[in-house]
Design an enzyme around this catalytic site. Structure first.
Site, PDB file in Angstrom:
ATOM      1  N   GLY A 434       0.792  -1.240   0.000  1.00 56.73           N
ATOM      2  CA  GLY A 434       0.000   0.000   0.000  1.00 56.73           C
ATOM      3  C   GLY A 434       0.811   1.270   0.000  1.00 56.73           C
ATOM      4  O   GLY A 434       0.725   2.071  -0.924  1.00 56.73           O
ATOM      5  N   HIS A 696      11.753  -4.200   6.685  1.00 57.47           N
ATOM      6  CA  HIS A 696      12.248  -3.615   7.935  1.00 57.47           C
ATOM      7  C   HIS A 696      13.753  -3.404   7.886  1.00 57.47           C
ATOM      8  O   HIS A 696      14.355  -2.938   8.846  1.00 57.47           O
ATOM      9  CB  HIS A 696      11.847  -4.479   9.125  1.00 57.47           C
TER      10      HIS A 696
HETATM   11  N1  MET Z   1      -1.386  -0.375   3.866  1.00 60.45           N
HETATM   12  C1  MET Z   1      -0.482  -0.164   4.945  1.00 60.45           C
HETATM   13  C2  MET Z   1       0.876   0.278   4.412  1.00 60.45           C
HETATM   14  O1  MET Z   1       1.266  -0.174   3.377  1.00 60.45           O
HETATM   15  C3  MET Z   1      -0.325  -1.411   5.747  1.00 60.45           C
HETATM   16  C4  MET Z   1       0.591  -1.269   6.877  1.00 60.45           C
HETATM   17  S1  MET Z   1       0.442  -2.589   7.993  1.00 60.45           S
HETATM   18  C5  MET Z   1       1.319  -2.050   9.356  1.00 60.45           C
HETATM   19  O2  MET Z   1       1.556   1.066   5.001  1.00 60.45           O
END
Ligand code: MET
Length: 756
Positions: A434, A696
């Site tokens: 996302g 990460h």
């Molecule tokens: N749609 C969100 C992103 O891509 C999902 C994060 S989950 C912690 O940042």
């Protein structure tokens, strides 16, 4: 003083203006010297001790300060930092920070959630050759420091059994080794500490044993017995308070009541029925009991009538009863008085740490004296309980009118065919989770818009430019399902809270999440509804730029609750349904706007899992049904995705399956795809996107690495159900890493596709 009396189990330490955060970050950046960082800490401690004493608490805690985390402090106190940090030639403080944050040659220790809170601690790494010895002096130093300014304190320590239960076996430890095997050796260290605290003149010491609010084996309960018999048997020691919090203590209650400790703190907020269990425990008759009736984890003002009646239940049972918080106040912000932006009526219902201390003092007096004026607190409680505008009749009527079929989609097999027809995706379709990198320009534009120096049109233009950039990039990379990149979102929960009725935001309501990181959870105070679409225009714009499907992006009801302070006047499940209904409206509008793939993120599904297994089923029931309520009532051809991360999946695999999402993307790169095997074994039968790129870390995985992970996935789950995606959103990364990494991800997908 022989009794503890009124007290709090702990206090925030990051600073009312996040002074510690700023100082830490400046120190890490090499901008200030160690002495300046230490000064910040000292000033914060001094201020806290004075405030707590002046507020009229009978007993003030110390050693609740930390430069990073109290569990890491304990590891260091007993000389158990892993060798990879102590042999680097760093100062003790820098070795401590290296353990928390990692350095080039020594990866950080693992960090994980502190029980079911949003605080994270540093996991001790122990092995059969770990030897504990009291090498640090922190609790002694802080005690002396407080005494020097005239405040007598009660040092707070992580209890030995909880410490070992939170630890993990070091990688080098032999199979079968359990940290709890080290209990006797660790107790030697604690005995030595007790002796030194006693010599220093400490009267009371507090051991935190929250691990016993979760289910525990016979062996673990035996460890608890052994620990407190051993510690209490010492003759040269302060009096011992054991604090069990985050829920009822189960069989731990009887164990602690029968051990020769002097006082026990119990949480009477999380599980109200626990007060009856405590009242029925005859072995408490020689102990002081601290009745934790002021909620240390939520922001609501205490209802004095209920709190006092609960505390009073214990009066005949214990030697004496005092009032306390249910747990440390670490989990709430400092001071609601500063929140000028809150509606005055709502503000009157709230209590942050400072106000909670006053509540404890007041309730403590009310429990022992007759003539205490509780009218202000009573009025606030009544005002909140009777506030008509909390209830939204429209929302309630809609929920009432829902039929079971409103939360069920047609069978997956049918949906899968309709979706394949509509989307025409290749095997192993690639996508992202996302968010794309939040560049300095994006952050600046958001800040300028908030501050009023960038008008709506200018802001919209800046966001649209960013969305267009992200769409073009994804087309160039060759990804199959695109995203708009979430540039307009400050935070995945706050963004929605700011747009939903029933939520309020604070200006200074920061709470430590880990180390120097803080979050500012919104306050969910009333019935929730969606006044207007929240994400549709951005999604529609993104879709207008491309013929490839653009995935709409929403946060799910469980995660919205988990990362907010939630009203406590109705069951969580009820509140979740209201949030779900608002998300459902958004899902519907996205579909109407031509969005064919919609992702509803639930990264916190694991986080709200109750500590005791007996409560899991009820939790899953509302968590799953709220997700399904949010994602049903749409066309078969509309594909629902969900995303989870930060999770250990073992206990939640069944629930993930029950969500009935068409595609589930999950964190998997670090665990080398283990989760896919789990899902395969559990018979998970829909699309799954195990993360093949660990976001990460700044590392760029090469094509071979990603294809290797994909082949593992294809071996465990039928290839037609596998998706290719990173572990999580990309917002914390930079384009310099993201672009090559995604290029490799697409190349790997192509390579493995060719082998099918
Ligand atoms: N749609 C969100 C992103 O891509 C999902 C994060 S989950 C912690 O940042």
């Amino acid at each position: 003083m022989t009794e503890i009396g009124t007290t709090v189990l702990g206090y925030p330490r990051i600073g009312p203006d996040r002074e510690l955060k700023r100082s830490l970050e400046r120190y890490w950046a090499g901008k200030i010297a160690e002495a300046e960082l230490l000064d910040t800490g000292r000033a914060l401690r001094t201020r806290t001790w004075r405030e707590l004493k002046d507020a009229g608490l009978d007993s003030v805690p110390s050693n609740t300060f930390s430069h990073y985390d109290q569990v890491l402090d304990t590891t260091e106190l007993f000389g158990a930092l892993p060798e990879r940090f102590t042999t680097l030639g760093l100062s003790p403080l820098d070795a401590y920070f290296a353990a928390a944050r990692g350095v080039q040659d020594a990866p950080a220790m693992e960090m994980t959630k502190w029980f079911d809170t949003n605080y994270h601690y540093i996991v001790p790494e122990l092995g059969p050759d770990t030897t504990f010895s009291l090498t640090g002096t922190k609790p002694l130093d802080e005690y002396r420091e407080a005494r020097a300014i005239g405040v007598e304190t009660r040092p707070v320590l992580v209890g030995p059994v909880t410490f070992l239960l939170l630890a993990k076996a070091a990688e080098s430890a032999p199979e079968g080794f359990r940290p709890l095997d080290l209990l006797d050796n660790l107790l030697d260290g604690y005995v030595e500490l007790l002796r030194r605290l006693h010599d220093e003149g400490v009267e009371w010491v507090q051991f935190d044993e929250p691990a016993f609010a979760a289910d525990r084996t016979e062996q673990e309960l035996n460890a608890l017995i052994r620990a407190y018999h051993r510690l209490a048997k010492e003759t040269t020691r302060p009096k011992i308070l054991v604090a069990g919090y985050f829920g009822g203590l189960g069989r731990g209650l009887g164990v602690l009541a029968r051990s020769p400790i002097d006082a026990l703190a119990v949480d009477l907020v999380t599980d109200e029925s626990f007060a009856d269990a405590v009242a029925a425990e005859p072995a408490l008759r020689d102990k002081e009991v601290l009745a934790g009736v002021v909620d240390g984890r939520n922001v609501w003002r205490t209802d004095p009538t209920r709190a006092l009646s609960r505390a009073a239940t214990l009066l005949g049972t214990a030697k004496s009863v005092s009032v306390s918080t249910s747990c440390s106040l670490l989990h709430v912000p400092y001071d609601v008085e500063r929140e000028d932006g809150l509606h005055p009526r709502l503000k009157g219902w709230l209590a942050f740490a400072k106000q909670k201390v006053d509540e404890v003092v007041l309730l403590g007096r009310a429990l022992t004296e007759e003539s205490v004026d509780l009218s202000a607190a009573r009025t606030a409680a009544t005002d909140r309980a009777t506030a008509a505008d909390l209830a939204d009749a429209g929302v309630r009527a809609r929920l009432e009118a829902l039929r079971p079929e409103d939360t069920v989609r047609s069978p997956y097999a049918r949906r899968a065919v309709a979706q394949q027809d509509a989307l025409g995706l290749p095997p192993l379709p690639s996508t992202t989770i996302g968010s794309f990198p939040q560049t300095t320009e994006v952050r600046k534009a958001r800040a300028a818009h908030k501050a009023g120096s960038l008008d709506d049109a200018g802001y919209e233009a800046a966001m649209k430019a960013e969305i267009e950039h992200v769409i073009r990039l994804q087309e160039d990379l060759g990804l199959d399902v695109l995203v708009h990149g979430e540039p307009e979102r400050n935070d995945m929960v706050q963004y929605f809270a700011e747009r939903l009725a029933g939520f309020a935001a604070t200006d200074f309501g920061w709470v430590q999440s880990y180390g120097s990181r803080c979050v500012r959870p919104p306050i969910l105070y009333g019935d929730v509804s969606r006044p207007e679409p929240m994400t549709v225009e951005w999604a529609r714009y993104a879709q207008s730029l491309t013929t490839k499907p653009v995935k709409g992006m929403l946060t799910g009801p469980v995660t919205i609750l988990a990362w907010s302070f939630v009203r406590d006047d109705q069951p969580l499940g009820e509140t979740a349904r209201q949030v779900a209904l608002a998300i459902r409206d958004e899902v519907h509008d996205l579909q109407e706007a031509g969005i064919r793939v919609i992702q509803v993120d639930e990264p916190a599904l694991r986080e709200l899992l109750p500590l005791r297994a007996a409560a899991h089923e009820a939790y899953f029931a509302w968590a799953v049904s709220s997700f399904r309520l949010a994602t049903s009532g749409i066309d078969d051809a509309t594909q629902i995705h969900t995303h989870m991360c930060y999770s250990e999946f073992g206990e939640v695999v069944k629930a993930i399956d029950a969500l009935d999402a068409d595609v589930t993307s999950i964190e998997a790169a670090r665990s080398k795809m283990e989760v896919v095997t789990d899902l395969g074994a559990a018979g998970f039968g829909r699309g799954v996107g195990p993360g093949v790129y660990d976001i990460h870390s700044p590392r760029v995985p090469d094509v071979d690495e990603v294809s290797g992970l994909l082949r593992t996935a294809v071996g465990a789950v039928p290839a037609e159900r596998i998706w290719v995606n990173p572990d999580c959103g990309l917002k914390t990364r930079g384009y310099a890493e993201v672009e090559p990494a995604l290029r490799n991800l697409v190349a790997a997908a192509n390579a493995v596709r060719a082998e099918l």
